[in-house]
Write an enzyme that holds these catalytic residues in place. Structure first.
Site, short mmCIF file in Angstrom:
data_model
loop_
_atom_site.label_atom_id
_atom_site.label_comp_id
_atom_site.label_asym_id
_atom_site.label_seq_id
_atom_site.Cartn_x
_atom_site.Cartn_y
_atom_site.Cartn_z
N HIS A 160 7.65 -8.36 -8.81
CA HIS A 160 7.72 -9.33 -7.72
C HIS A 160 7.48 -10.72 -8.30
CE1 HIS A 160 7.35 -6.59 -4.10
NE2 HIS A 160 7.06 -5.76 -5.09
N TYR B 134 -0.84 -5.80 2.08
CA TYR B 134 0.26 -5.01 1.55
C TYR B 134 0.62 -3.99 2.62
CZ TYR B 134 2.82 -1.51 -1.15
OH TYR B 134 3.78 -0.63 -1.59
#
Length: 203
Positions: free
Chosen positions: A192, A40
């Site tokens: 997402h 991430y």
């Protein structure tokens, strides 16, 4: 018959630098003929308070680490996840909106930083395979109700060594080759959606 090339050799965590590893968001799995790093990328913040750290430190160290790993192990690398950048105008639903230049994920600095990463010998695999595709996003604001009308951003990627995509002429000689990359926008449960990379991995 089990494919020995799909049996992990090692799992490791972080980039090896405390300033980044305290983020706690990097896992690398080494396979015999390629490596896969799930991560991430830090968000630059609502007020862009982390923009300089993101572009001048994190992004540079990430690509340097990937390049060093590729050279040391002599096999292609792939990194994937929420990279927190919508790279081009094809990756945003509202291209041209004035606020984009000052919004995390769509600043000129973040876009240029990603361009520089790719220039080090890597490809945005989805965009390489689908260079003109529009409307293929991976993130939608739930607060704004943007998923149903597909007002999204493409923030999630697979980035890999150029050798993985090839030109089709020497694919038979390669041990691992990209076949396709796409999104699963109908899979709900998050703001997402999942992204998929199809690889042909030889035994």
């Amino acid at each position: 018959e089990e494919n020995k090339n799909m049996i992990p050799l090692k799992v490791s965590y972080g980039l090896g630098k405390r300033s980044h590893d305290e983020e706690g968001r990097i896992i690398t799995v080494d396979f015999p003929i390629f490596s896969l790093t799930n991560l991430y990328v830090p968000n630059s913040g609502q007020k862009l308070e982390r923009l300089t750290y993101r572009t001048d430190s994190w992004d540079r160290d990430l690509v340097e680490t990937m390049h060093a790993k590729e050279q040391k192990d002599d096999k292609p690398v792939i990194w994937l996840g929420d990279l927190n950048v919508a790279h081009t105008n094809l990756d945003v639903w509202n291209d041209g909106a004035k606020h984009l230049a000052k919004t995390s994920g769509t600043t000129p600095e973040e876009r240029e930083s990603f361009t520089q990463q790719l220039a080090c010998g890597y490809v945005d695999i989805f965009r390489h395979l689908h260079p003109t595709a529009k409307g293929h996003y991976t993130y939608w604001s739930q607060r704004a109700g943007n998923r149903a009308p597909n007002k999204g951003l493409r923030l999630d990627y697979f980035v890999g060594s150029k050798s993985l995509v090839g030109d089709g002429n020497d694919d038979d000689d390669k041990k691992v080759v990209v076949k396709d990359c796409y999104m699963l926008p109908d899979q709900v449960g998050s703001d997402h959606c999942p992204i998929v990379l199809e690889l042909q991995v030889k035994k």
